[in-house]
Enzyme design. Structure first.
Site, short mmCIF file in Angstrom:
data_model
loop_
_atom_site.label_atom_id
_atom_site.label_comp_id
_atom_site.label_asym_id
_atom_site.label_seq_id
_atom_site.Cartn_x
_atom_site.Cartn_y
_atom_site.Cartn_z
N PRO A 32 13.40 -1.68 -11.39
CA PRO A 32 12.24 -1.85 -10.50
C PRO A 32 12.53 -1.66 -9.01
CG PRO A 32 12.56 -3.81 -11.89
CD PRO A 32 13.76 -2.95 -12.05
N GLU A 33 13.81 -1.60 -8.63
CA GLU A 33 14.11 -1.53 -7.19
C GLU A 33 13.62 -0.21 -6.60
OE1 GLU A 33 14.88 -4.10 -5.77
OE2 GLU A 33 16.03 -5.31 -7.19
N GLY A 34 13.13 -0.28 -5.36
CA GLY A 34 12.55 0.90 -4.70
C GLY A 34 13.61 1.79 -4.04
N PHE A 35 13.13 2.90 -3.54
CA PHE A 35 13.99 3.94 -2.97
C PHE A 35 14.87 3.42 -1.82
CE2 PHE A 35 14.60 7.67 -0.16
CZ PHE A 35 15.15 8.56 -1.06
N LEU B 250 2.50 1.20 7.79
CA LEU B 250 1.53 0.24 7.25
C LEU B 250 1.72 0.18 5.74
CD1 LEU B 250 -1.07 -1.45 8.02
CD2 LEU B 250 -2.36 0.58 7.34
N ASP C 197 7.65 11.24 6.40
CA ASP C 197 6.97 10.18 7.17
C ASP C 197 7.99 9.38 7.99
OD1 ASP C 197 4.31 10.55 6.59
OD2 ASP C 197 4.21 9.02 5.01
N THR D 150 11.81 -2.46 3.32
CA THR D 150 13.04 -1.69 3.51
C THR D 150 12.71 -0.28 4.01
OG1 THR D 150 13.03 -1.09 1.16
CG2 THR D 150 14.39 -2.95 1.78
N PHE D 151 11.50 0.19 3.74
CA PHE D 151 11.05 1.48 4.27
C PHE D 151 11.06 1.41 5.81
CE2 PHE D 151 8.04 4.74 5.45
CZ PHE D 151 8.01 5.67 4.42
O1 GFB Z 1 11.11 2.24 -0.37
P1 GFB Z 1 10.67 0.94 -0.84
O2 GFB Z 1 11.61 0.22 -1.67
O3 GFB Z 1 10.21 0.05 0.38
O4 GFB Z 1 9.35 1.15 -1.68
P2 GFB Z 1 9.73 -1.46 0.46
C1 GFB Z 1 8.22 1.66 -1.13
C2 GFB Z 1 7.90 3.04 -1.68
O5 GFB Z 1 6.50 3.23 -1.55
C3 GFB Z 1 8.57 4.15 -0.89
C4 GFB Z 1 6.23 4.48 -0.96
O6 GFB Z 1 9.82 4.52 -1.34
C5 GFB Z 1 7.53 5.26 -1.01
O7 GFB Z 1 7.64 5.92 -2.25
N1 GFB Z 1 5.83 4.25 0.43
C6 GFB Z 1 5.77 3.10 1.13
C7 GFB Z 1 5.45 5.23 1.26
N2 GFB Z 1 5.38 3.31 2.39
C8 GFB Z 1 5.17 4.63 2.51
C9 GFB Z 1 4.75 5.47 3.58
O8 GFB Z 1 4.51 5.05 4.70
N3 GFB Z 1 4.67 6.81 3.32
C10 GFB Z 1 4.95 7.32 2.09
N4 GFB Z 1 4.87 8.64 1.94
N5 GFB Z 1 5.33 6.56 1.06
C11 GFB Z 1 9.91 -2.81 -1.80
C12 GFB Z 1 9.64 -2.39 -3.23
O9 GFB Z 1 9.24 -1.90 -0.98
O10 GFB Z 1 9.36 -4.07 -1.57
C13 GFB Z 1 10.03 -3.42 -4.23
O11 GFB Z 1 10.40 -1.24 -3.51
C14 GFB Z 1 9.39 -4.74 -3.90
O12 GFB Z 1 9.60 -2.99 -5.51
C15 GFB Z 1 9.69 -5.10 -2.46
O13 GFB Z 1 7.99 -4.64 -4.11
C16 GFB Z 1 8.97 -6.35 -2.04
O14 GFB Z 1 10.85 -2.35 0.85
O15 GFB Z 1 8.57 -1.39 1.38
#
Ligand code: GFB
Length: 447
Positions: free
Chosen positions: A62-65, A311, A391, A408-409
């Protein structure tokens, strides 16, 4: 060579014995004196013929990118330290786990998003200047040596120490335990004794051994489980469990600086910013040398004449409802900032649904509000992951950045801006949520 192997083996056995409770047990030793035979199940030809050693890893599905990018940093620092310690005796290589099937990658019109090589998103030559990395498909070719499958010598499934909170004992732990059927579900043993796991969907990758290891501690402690005189490839599943040895240090930042994106993604982002945001690297003082090792400490980046907001919506609206604003409240926070900065353009990076984006845009109609919409060919080539990086690049070059609390984004954008040399107050800003504003972290770069 063989004599020294035997000595090392006894040393490993003794040290394993002394610290029996905390240290994983040494594996059986390949005892052949005149080289390893292929039919001896404890002996693998790899150890005899090459000093190459491979570390593979995977992360909780489940971990994100962007959390996965942090796990890469921890692992790359670990592998680099191994190389430095082994003084050329072993050539340690980090095998890059292919990207795929991430929860947030929802586009269905661009073909399957799995087994994506790292080169789609990152510049491999830059990564290699920090640590030797190879893509999974290269590993399969190199390691199988013309046989049909590549068998990883040993896989450790790392597990959290669930008893830690009950017992109050938070000491480091590195202990082999019996695998429960649940832990082993992914690793079905075949009739030949090998474990096939469809590692990243590859049916030609298997494992000779799978062990469960309760682990608590930092990355460097994993070294005790490698036995490089015996195994040439070791994989750690759930690599998100070991912690950073050196978060925020110069070493951390060197590894982070090596994580340059695929140059095509910079080009797409720069074209967009020039066209719609009047941005230009040389005027905005956001240029970096081609080679990250030549970068120097600076704080004079100006950034393009726009504010970028990240956002975060979707799962954050459920899991972290208190720390994200309503659209109306976000618009009001942004207008106050825009007035203060005397800017006219806002770039919005978001995973919001269209209706939320349109609402925000109409509330901010006194400004030029824009977001990046990829062409079909960009989406097909670079997938949801590449579009998200575009982005991030655009946000990393904005005059002012506001992110989302604990995303983390957002963190990765802040790091890119630290590398580019923005004054910190133009970077470490967050939207306040519907509850009161939370305290922000600001991890500044060290050179
Ligand atoms: O990267 P990520 O782990 O960041 O997961 P968080 C967010 C994913 O959502 C990104 C999409 O990898 C993108 O695929 N995404 C989010 C976006 N914001 C944007 C944006 O501004 N532009 C685009 N193009 N895509 C974690 C989650 O999210 O937060 C975990 O991965 C968990 O599952 C945790 O929910 C609380 O750290 O924001």
């Amino acid at each position: 060579m063989v004599a020294s192997n035997i000595l090392l083996y006894f040393f490993l056995l003794i040290s394993a014995d002394l610290t029996y409770k905390n240290v994983a047990q040494a594996p059986e030793y390949c005892g052949k004196k005149n080289g390893y035979a292929l039919d001896d199940k404890n002996c693998f030809w790899h150890t005899e013929f090459t000093s190459k050693r491979y570390i593979l890893y995977d992360v909780n599905p489940p971990e994100g990118f962007n959390l996965r990018r942090d796990v890469y940093l921890r692992t790359s620092i670990f592998v680099r330290n191994l190389s430095e310690k082994s003084k050329k005796r072993y050539q340690w290589h980090l095998v890059l786990p292919p990207w795929g099937n991430l929860y947030h990658w929802r586009s269905t019109d661009i073909g399957p998003q799995k087994q994506i090589p790292w080169s789609t998103f990152f510049d491999l030559e830059s990564l290699k200047k920090y640590v030797p990395v190879i893509e999974m498909h290269e590993f399969i070719k190199e390691y199988s040596q013309n046989s049909k499958t590549s068998a990883i010598d040993r896989v450790y499934i790392l597990q959290n120490d669930e008893k830690m909170f009950e017992t109050g004992n938070f000491d480091d732990k590195n202990q082999l335990v019996n695998c429960t059927p649940d832990a082993l579900r992914k690793y079905q043993a075949s009739s030949s004794g090998n474990y096939g796991a469809k590692f990243w969907g590859y049916s030609n990758v298997t494992a000779n051994e799978v062990k469960c290891l309760v682990y608590h501690g930092t990355m460097s402690g994993l070294e005790e489980n490698l036995y490089p005189d015996i195994y040439s490839s070791v994989m750690f599943d759930h690599m998100e469990i070991p912690l950073h040895d050196s978060y925020g240090t110069k070493e951390f930042w060197a590894a982070r600086r090596s994580m340059r994106y695929n140059s095509a993604l910079y080009e797409i982002a720069n074209d967009f910013s020039q066209k719609y945001l009047k941005s230009n690297d040389s005027r905005d003082k956001t240029e970096l040398p081609m080679d990250w090792t030549k970068e120097k400490s600076k704080r004079n980046a100006l950034g393009g004449p726009y504010l970028c907001v990240h956002l975060r919506r979707r799962d954050f609206l459920i899991g972290r409802a208190g720390s994200v604003p309503t659209i109306k409240n976000a618009a009001s926070q942004l207008s106050i900032k825009m007035e203060e900065l005397n800017l006219q353009s806002i770039f919005i990076a978001t995973d919001a649904e269209n209706n939320e984006y349109n609402e925000l845009k109409s509330l901010l109609n006194m400004y030029a509000v824009t977001r990046y919409t990829p062409s079909d060919s960009v989406k097909k080539l670079y997938k949801d992951g590449g579009v998200a990086i575009i982005d991030q690049i655009i946000c990393s070059k904005a005059r002012y950045f506001i992110g989302t609390h604990e995303s983390t984004f957002t963190f990765r954008i802040q790091e890119d801006r630290e590398i580019m040399g923005f004054p910190s107050k133009m970077t470490f800003n967050e939207l306040c949520g519907i509850e009161k504003c939370k305290s922000r972290s600001s991890w500044k770069i060290l050179w």
